[in-house]
Scaffold this motif. Sequence first.
Motif, short mmCIF file in Angstrom:
data_model
loop_
_atom_site.label_atom_id
_atom_site.label_comp_id
_atom_site.label_asym_id
_atom_site.label_seq_id
_atom_site.Cartn_x
_atom_site.Cartn_y
_atom_site.Cartn_z
N ARG A 132 0.84 -1.20 0.00
CA ARG A 132 0.00 0.00 0.00
C ARG A 132 0.87 1.25 0.00
NH1 ARG A 132 -2.22 -1.38 3.93
NH2 ARG A 132 -1.39 -0.08 5.60
N GLN A 133 0.46 2.26 -0.76
CA GLN A 133 1.25 3.49 -0.88
C GLN A 133 0.46 4.69 -0.38
OE1 GLN A 133 2.79 4.33 -4.79
NE2 GLN A 133 3.41 2.21 -5.17
N THR A 134 1.18 5.56 0.33
CA THR A 134 0.69 6.92 0.61
C THR A 134 1.72 7.87 0.02
OG1 THR A 134 -0.22 6.17 2.73
CG2 THR A 134 -0.06 8.55 2.37
N VAL A 135 1.28 8.70 -0.91
CA VAL A 135 2.19 9.62 -1.60
C VAL A 135 1.78 11.05 -1.27
CG1 VAL A 135 3.10 10.37 -3.82
CG2 VAL A 135 2.52 7.95 -3.47
N PHE A 136 2.71 11.79 -0.69
CA PHE A 136 2.47 13.21 -0.42
C PHE A 136 3.23 14.05 -1.43
CE2 PHE A 136 1.81 11.56 4.00
CZ PHE A 136 0.50 12.00 4.15
N ARG A 137 2.57 15.11 -1.90
CA ARG A 137 3.21 16.08 -2.80
C ARG A 137 3.30 17.42 -2.08
NH1 ARG A 137 -0.68 14.33 -7.85
NH2 ARG A 137 0.35 12.32 -8.28
N PRO A 138 4.38 17.63 -1.34
CA PRO A 138 4.51 18.89 -0.61
C PRO A 138 4.80 20.07 -1.54
CG PRO A 138 6.02 17.20 0.23
CD PRO A 138 5.51 16.73 -1.07
#
Length: 322
Positions: A170-176
């Motif tokens: 499972r992936q959690t991708v943040f784009r700050p």
Amino acid sequence: MSDAMANSGVLITGAAGFIGSALLRAFAAGGDGPVTALDLREVPLQERLDGVAYEHGEIRDPTLKEVIARVKPRTVVHLASVVAVGGDDRRDYEIDVLGTRNVLEACLAAGVGHLIVTSSGAAYGYHADNPVPLRETDPLRGNEDFPYARNKREVEEMLARWRNDHPQLRQTVFRPCTVLGPTTNNQITALFERSVVTGLSGTVTPFSLIADSDVVAALAQAVRTGKGGIYNLAGDGTLSLREIAQLNGKPFIPIPPAVMKGALWLLHALGLTKLTPQNVKFIQYRPVLDNTRLKSEFGYAPQLDARAVFERYRDERPEPMS
């Protein structure tokens, strides 16, 4: 019991960095299972935190697989990446793109169940026709002539393939957007701290800003809840360079983009800067990030808006040494 079920705790890559070290402090009190810090930089013994295991390693190194297999974390927070613009393009690619691939392969082999990655709003690219604001469903275009943005786009394209081919990870991708805290010191803050703040005429140059404390809190929430998805990471509102100059008590001078490009060409040719004329778009076409999904789907509302982020940076940053 599957490998993912047997795994426990969290491993953080880039743990000695700006955000990594703050995230470690958030976890050091306990309650999140074993915490492992991985970084190329050795952390001095006197600076190590109780309850944290320290590993010395590099994300490009094939032995990373052995480290993650031995630690067997439930969650990996992948923060190791290139931050500064204008470095060694090949090395930057190897760290950002090939290093992330190595992390993905190591996680899959070790039965890691959850991977959290900090990408960047730069993955959208710096383009005149970017939607305002940019949403997570908008295309990632990067910039072919801007290696940082291009690498972030390639990383996200790779992550998308892995989500399709290996859904068990499972992936959690943040784009700050631009991350700002009292101790931030980089090419962005250099723009703010000059005696005269220079911008570009004909453009507002809106900066989306997020506090370092909000980045850490969102990462910690992702670890603790296990929630996957892709989320822009930005506070509410924006600040223009002109507004930033006013808040910082500095004069603001707009310069035509063509003049700025000519100046950078000359300074780069003289070896006085790593920036090139192509980097002008970095100021001219700032990505403005929408944070609706972060608040409504992920369930995290940044505590500071853009103005409050800058004022905290301005008021709490250390005094310059004389």
